[in-house]
Scaffold this motif. Structure first.
Motif, PDB file in Angstrom:
ATOM      1  N   LEU A  41      40.235  34.193  25.455  1.00 35.66           N
ATOM      2  CA  LEU A  41      41.429  34.859  25.378  1.00 35.66           C
ATOM      3  C   LEU A  41      41.541  36.273  25.856  1.00 35.66           C
ATOM      4  CD1 LEU A  41      42.211  34.021  21.739  1.00 35.66           C
ATOM      5  CD2 LEU A  41      43.187  33.239  23.680  1.00 35.66           C
ATOM      6  N   GLY A  42      40.315  36.928  25.737  1.00 31.70           N
ATOM      7  CA  GLY A  42      40.114  38.269  26.327  1.00 31.70           C
ATOM      8  C   GLY A  42      40.308  38.151  27.782  1.00 31.70           C
ATOM      9  N   LEU A  43      39.654  37.099  28.599  1.00 30.12           N
ATOM     10  CA  LEU A  43      39.379  37.036  30.066  1.00 30.12           C
ATOM     11  C   LEU A  43      40.797  36.738  30.591  1.00 30.12           C
ATOM     12  CD1 LEU A  43      36.018  35.460  30.639  1.00 30.12           C
ATOM     13  CD2 LEU A  43      36.803  37.667  31.409  1.00 30.12           C
ATOM     14  N   THR A  44      41.407  35.799  29.893  1.00 29.14           N
ATOM     15  CA  THR A  44      42.728  35.266  30.221  1.00 29.14           C
ATOM     16  C   THR A  44      43.727  36.486  30.332  1.00 29.14           C
ATOM     17  OG1 THR A  44      42.413  33.211  29.382  1.00 29.14           O
ATOM     18  CG2 THR A  44      44.736  33.668  29.851  1.00 29.14           C
ATOM     19  N   PHE A  45      43.889  37.282  29.073  1.00 29.78           N
ATOM     20  CA  PHE A  45      44.664  38.423  29.019  1.00 29.78           C
ATOM     21  C   PHE A  45      44.281  39.515  30.472  1.00 29.78           C
ATOM     22  CE2 PHE A  45      46.298  42.463  27.101  1.00 29.78           C
ATOM     23  CZ  PHE A  45      47.560  42.207  27.090  1.00 29.78           C
ATOM     24  N   MET A  46      43.210  39.562  30.297  1.00 30.19           N
ATOM     25  CA  MET A  46      42.690  40.862  31.422  1.00 30.19           C
ATOM     26  C   MET A  46      43.061  40.080  32.982  1.00 30.19           C
ATOM     27  SD  MET A  46      39.013  42.210  32.174  1.00 30.19           S
ATOM     28  CE  MET A  46      38.429  40.865  32.788  1.00 30.19           C
ATOM     29  N   LEU A  47      43.223  38.788  33.177  1.00 28.80           N
ATOM     30  CA  LEU A  47      43.119  38.487  34.459  1.00 28.80           C
ATOM     31  C   LEU A  47      44.883  38.326  34.649  1.00 28.80           C
ATOM     32  CD1 LEU A  47      40.505  35.822  34.937  1.00 28.80           C
ATOM     33  CD2 LEU A  47      40.727  37.951  35.997  1.00 28.80           C
ATOM     34  N   ALA A  48      45.519  38.169  33.440  1.00 28.02           N
ATOM     35  CA  ALA A  48      47.044  38.070  33.679  1.00 28.02           C
ATOM     36  C   ALA A  48      47.398  39.572  34.032  1.00 28.02           C
ATOM     37  CB  ALA A  48      47.737  37.685  32.489  1.00 28.02           C
ATOM     38  N   ILE A  49      46.948  40.685  33.353  1.00 22.27           N
ATOM     39  CA  ILE A  49      47.380  42.012  33.790  1.00 22.27           C
ATOM     40  C   ILE A  49      47.030  42.471  34.985  1.00 22.27           C
ATOM     41  CG2 ILE A  49      46.806  44.495  33.061  1.00 22.27           C
ATOM     42  CD1 ILE A  49      46.651  43.391  30.186  1.00 22.27           C
ATOM     43  N   TYR A  50      45.843  41.878  35.549  1.00 23.14           N
ATOM     44  CA  TYR A  50      45.441  41.937  36.970  1.00 23.14           C
ATOM     45  C   TYR A  50      46.371  41.566  37.836  1.00 23.14           C
ATOM     46  CZ  TYR A  50      42.889  41.431  41.268  1.00 23.14           C
ATOM     47  OH  TYR A  50      42.115  41.685  42.528  1.00 23.14           O
ATOM     48  N   VAL A  51      46.683  40.023  37.608  1.00 22.33           N
ATOM     49  CA  VAL A  51      47.731  39.611  38.607  1.00 22.33           C
ATOM     50  C   VAL A  51      49.117  40.279  38.499  1.00 22.33           C
ATOM     51  CG1 VAL A  51      48.774  37.610  38.926  1.00 22.33           C
ATOM     52  CG2 VAL A  51      46.507  37.251  38.335  1.00 22.33           C
ATOM     53  N   TRP A  52      49.472  40.610  37.413  1.00 25.51           N
ATOM     54  CA  TRP A  52      50.870  41.207  37.406  1.00 25.51           C
ATOM     55  C   TRP A  52      50.704  42.481  37.983  1.00 25.51           C
ATOM     56  CZ3 TRP A  52      55.690  40.670  37.053  1.00 25.51           C
ATOM     57  CH2 TRP A  52      56.430  41.493  36.491  1.00 25.51           C
ATOM     58  N   GLU A  53      49.687  43.519  38.038  1.00 28.46           N
ATOM     59  CA  GLU A  53      49.490  44.710  38.459  1.00 28.46           C
ATOM     60  C   GLU A  53      49.291  44.485  39.940  1.00 28.46           C
ATOM     61  OE1 GLU A  53      46.423  46.661  36.517  1.00 28.46           O
ATOM     62  OE2 GLU A  53      47.623  47.434  34.880  1.00 28.46           O
ATOM     63  N   GLN A  54      48.667  43.440  40.603  1.00 28.54           N
ATOM     64  CA  GLN A  54      48.669  43.180  41.952  1.00 28.54           C
ATOM     65  C   GLN A  54      49.854  42.736  42.615  1.00 28.54           C
ATOM     66  OE1 GLN A  54      45.878  44.336  43.674  1.00 28.54           O
ATOM     67  NE2 GLN A  54      45.097  44.826  41.551  1.00 28.54           N
ATOM     68  N   TYR A  90      50.272  57.008  54.933  1.00 28.83           N
ATOM     69  CA  TYR A  90      49.318  57.389  53.845  1.00 28.83           C
ATOM     70  C   TYR A  90      49.373  56.808  52.579  1.00 28.83           C
ATOM     71  CZ  TYR A  90      46.778  60.237  50.330  1.00 28.83           C
ATOM     72  OH  TYR A  90      46.018  60.483  49.261  1.00 28.83           O
ATOM     73  N   GLY A  91      50.639  56.413  52.054  1.00 28.31           N
ATOM     74  CA  GLY A  91      51.031  55.645  50.877  1.00 28.31           C
ATOM     75  C   GLY A  91      50.712  54.154  51.041  1.00 28.31           C
ATOM     76  N   ALA A  92      50.782  53.661  52.239  1.00 27.87           N
ATOM     77  CA  ALA A  92      50.573  52.310  52.444  1.00 27.87           C
ATOM     78  C   ALA A  92      48.694  52.167  52.519  1.00 27.87           C
ATOM     79  CB  ALA A  92      50.878  51.806  53.724  1.00 27.87           C
ATOM     80  N   ASP A  93      48.086  53.044  53.098  1.00 23.80           N
ATOM     81  CA  ASP A  93      46.533  53.126  53.154  1.00 23.80           C
ATOM     82  C   ASP A  93      46.175  53.339  51.802  1.00 23.80           C
ATOM     83  OD1 ASP A  93      46.503  52.883  55.880  1.00 23.80           O
ATOM     84  OD2 ASP A  93      46.287  55.119  56.270  1.00 23.80           O
ATOM     85  N   ARG A  94      46.774  53.994  51.023  1.00 27.77           N
ATOM     86  CA  ARG A  94      46.182  54.422  49.743  1.00 27.77           C
ATOM     87  C   ARG A  94      46.605  53.017  48.752  1.00 27.77           C
ATOM     88  NH1 ARG A  94      49.134  58.749  46.447  1.00 27.77           N
ATOM     89  NH2 ARG A  94      49.882  57.132  45.008  1.00 27.77           N
ATOM     90  N   ALA A  95      47.547  52.446  48.979  1.00 26.57           N
ATOM     91  CA  ALA A  95      47.788  51.157  48.380  1.00 26.57           C
ATOM     92  C   ALA A  95      46.940  50.113  48.353  1.00 26.57           C
ATOM     93  CB  ALA A  95      49.148  50.817  48.545  1.00 26.57           C
ATOM     94  N   ARG A  96      46.502  50.125  49.953  1.00 29.32           N
ATOM     95  CA  ARG A  96      45.424  48.936  50.218  1.00 29.32           C
ATOM     96  C   ARG A  96      44.231  49.071  49.371  1.00 29.32           C
ATOM     97  NH1 ARG A  96      48.354  49.135  55.120  1.00 29.32           N
ATOM     98  NH2 ARG A  96      46.659  50.600  55.846  1.00 29.32           N
ATOM     99  N   LEU A  97      43.635  50.369  49.608  1.00 38.79           N
ATOM    100  CA  LEU A  97      42.501  50.906  48.971  1.00 38.79           C
ATOM    101  C   LEU A  97      42.529  50.679  47.481  1.00 38.79           C
ATOM    102  CD1 LEU A  97      39.678  52.283  49.192  1.00 38.79           C
ATOM    103  CD2 LEU A  97      41.058  54.488  48.689  1.00 38.79           C
ATOM    104  N   ALA A  98      43.643  50.911  46.685  1.00 41.18           N
ATOM    105  CA  ALA A  98      43.813  50.597  45.278  1.00 41.18           C
ATOM    106  C   ALA A  98      43.733  49.319  45.142  1.00 41.18           C
ATOM    107  CB  ALA A  98      45.088  51.314  44.911  1.00 41.18           C
ATOM    108  N   LEU A  99      44.213  48.140  45.887  1.00 40.10           N
ATOM    109  CA  LEU A  99      44.007  46.840  45.843  1.00 40.10           C
ATOM    110  C   LEU A  99      42.577  46.374  45.857  1.00 40.10           C
ATOM    111  CD1 LEU A  99      46.990  45.610  47.999  1.00 40.10           C
ATOM    112  CD2 LEU A  99      46.961  45.519  45.546  1.00 40.10           C
TER     113      LEU A  99
END
Length: 121
Positions: A41-54, A90-99
């Protein structure tokens, strides 16, 4: 036994029965005998949040790369088109690094949880 104690005992019995039915027959919480699968359940929730943020980050990256988006009208007299283009790049580069950072961090977290390393940390 007065009525308050009887009500508390009855409530305790009801909660215990419901908890036993939820977790399995006599099994403890989280054990392999039918308990609550906290790790899954924890992994599923964590991965769901990750997918949404991505998805949100990719949408923002797409907007930063859009050449049709110029300087917003309220800022036209304060920001030049060249500075705005540099800021968007710069924002695009920063977004790619954050991904990439988020992917690495999530992979590390999943590996730690799946390999049961957390108790030794």
């Amino acid at each position: 036994m007065d009525t308050t104690q009887a009500a508390l005992a009855s409530a305790y019995d009801t909660v215990t029965t419901a908890f036993t039915a939820f977790t399995g027959s006599g099994g403890g919480v989280g054990d392999s005998s039918g308990g609550v699968p906290y790790k899954s359940l924890g992994l599923t929730f964590m991965l769901a949040i990750y997918v949404w943020e991505q998805l949100l980050a990719l949408r923002q990256l797409r907007n930063l790369r859009d050449p049709n988006l110029g300087v917003p009208p309220p800022l036209k007299d304060k920001v030049s088109a060249a500075d705005h283009a540099k800021s968007r790049a710069y924002g695009a580069d920063r977004a790619r690094l954050a991904l990439a950072q988020d992917a690495a961090g999530t992979a590390q977290s999943v590996a730690i949880i799946v390999a049961d390393v957390l108790p030794w940390l």
